[in-house]
Scaffold this active site. Sequence first.
Site, PDB file in Angstrom:
ATOM      1  N   ASP A 212      -0.127  -4.141   6.206  1.00  0.00           N
ATOM      2  CA  ASP A 212      -0.789  -3.640   7.415  1.00  0.00           C
ATOM      3  C   ASP A 212      -2.243  -4.107   7.496  1.00  0.00           C
ATOM      4  O   ASP A 212      -3.084  -3.439   8.094  1.00  0.00           O
ATOM      5  CB  ASP A 212      -0.761  -2.103   7.453  1.00  0.00           C
TER       6      ASP A 212
ATOM      7  N   HIS B 188       0.850  -1.206   0.000  1.00  0.00           N
ATOM      8  CA  HIS B 188       0.000   0.000   0.000  1.00  0.00           C
ATOM      9  C   HIS B 188       0.875   1.241   0.000  1.00  0.00           C
ATOM     10  O   HIS B 188       2.093   1.140   0.084  1.00  0.00           O
ATOM     11  CB  HIS B 188      -1.010  -0.026   1.146  1.00  0.00           C
TER      12      HIS B 188
ATOM     13  N   ASP C  58       5.805   4.428   5.118  1.00  0.00           N
ATOM     14  CA  ASP C  58       6.626   3.378   5.746  1.00  0.00           C
ATOM     15  C   ASP C  58       6.530   2.054   4.972  1.00  0.00           C
ATOM     16  O   ASP C  58       7.082   1.035   5.398  1.00  0.00           O
ATOM     17  CB  ASP C  58       6.258   3.180   7.228  1.00  0.00           C
ATOM     18  N   HIS C  59       5.869   2.093   3.804  1.00  0.00           N
ATOM     19  CA  HIS C  59       5.778   0.904   2.940  1.00  0.00           C
ATOM     20  C   HIS C  59       6.268   1.161   1.515  1.00  0.00           C
ATOM     21  O   HIS C  59       6.673   0.223   0.837  1.00  0.00           O
ATOM     22  CB  HIS C  59       4.336   0.371   2.913  1.00  0.00           C
TER      23      HIS C  59
ATOM     24  N   HIS D  45       1.359   3.910   1.995  1.00  0.00           N
ATOM     25  CA  HIS D  45       1.898   4.641   3.144  1.00  0.00           C
ATOM     26  C   HIS D  45       3.424   4.741   3.067  1.00  0.00           C
ATOM     27  O   HIS D  45       4.099   3.810   2.622  1.00  0.00           O
ATOM     28  CB  HIS D  45       1.467   3.965   4.458  1.00  0.00           C
TER      29      HIS D  45
ATOM     30  N   HIS E 203      -7.400  -0.993   5.444  1.00  0.00           N
ATOM     31  CA  HIS E 203      -6.419  -0.090   6.065  1.00  0.00           C
ATOM     32  C   HIS E 203      -6.213   1.110   5.131  1.00  0.00           C
ATOM     33  O   HIS E 203      -6.311   2.263   5.536  1.00  0.00           O
ATOM     34  CB  HIS E 203      -5.126  -0.884   6.283  1.00  0.00           C
TER      35      HIS E 203
ATOM     36  N   HIS F 101       4.711  -4.976  10.708  1.00  0.00           N
ATOM     37  CA  HIS F 101       5.124  -4.291  11.951  1.00  0.00           C
ATOM     38  C   HIS F 101       5.227  -5.275  13.115  1.00  0.00           C
ATOM     39  O   HIS F 101       4.507  -6.272  13.155  1.00  0.00           O
ATOM     40  CB  HIS F 101       4.102  -3.215  12.356  1.00  0.00           C
TER      41      HIS F 101
HETATM   42 FE    FE Z   1       2.687   0.532   8.182  1.00  0.00          FE
HETATM   43 ZN    ZN Z   2       0.029   1.461   6.611  1.00  0.00          ZN
END
Ligand code: FE
Ligand code: ZN
Length: 241
Positions: free
Chosen positions: A132, A56, A60-61, A58, A113, A170
């Site tokens: 996530d 996805h 952090d991805h 985001h 998400h 995570h």
């Molecule tokens: Fe994440």
């Molecule tokens: Zn995420």
Amino acid sequence: MPLIVRQFPCLSDNYGLLARDEATGKTACIDTPDADAILAELSALGWGLDLILNTHWHPDHAGGNAKLKAATGAVIHAPPEVEKTSSIDHPVKAGDVVALGETRFQVIDTGGHTLGHVSYFDAEDQIAFVGDTLFSLGCGRLFEGTAEQMWASLSKLAALPDETAVYCAHEYTAANARFALSVDDSPALKARAEEVFEARARGEPTVPTTIAREKATNPFLRAGGAGRFAELRAAKDAFKG
Ligand code: FE
Ligand code: ZN
């Protein structure tokens, strides 16, 4: 031949994930939380990088996509929503199959998400990369999708084979366990929570998990329907454990 997965901590609580098709040496990176950490890991292993598979958009991805592509020439497969923040080479959608050497990843739509979140499942090796959507003893927050959409997504993952190794993005398991214990007093959950607290005290990861373990202990998978799932998700969002 098997898929070899290398997992390492990135940022504060993400995992970096590299997957290597043993037959051909082709290597994929699942999400790009931290390009420098991933490049250091590749260099330590002596591996190149052929594919980037995003779950996805985001940061952090997908935040490391551009730097990793520039450094390695890797080809980016991602849901179209990733284009909000990074250019991609091949958009993926539910039902697509992405090849890494001899390994085949099925693309599963696991929105909720974010709207276009996908998971990648290697059926032959029974390995799933779920971003996530599903966490050990938990699940992702509903930033974009509805409870119904997330419940449908979690139900698809729950239908994967019991032995499937589930790589979550995570290390949230200890916090998830504290919430889970507040809504469920099953002996299986208590035993799992103890294992998790002890593993974390020793500094060990609790990921990957398995579909069987999550079906037995994860309160979100055990919700039974979207209504109860929505109540649990709202309770977790407010939980101050
Ligand atoms: Fe994440
Ligand atoms: Zn995420």
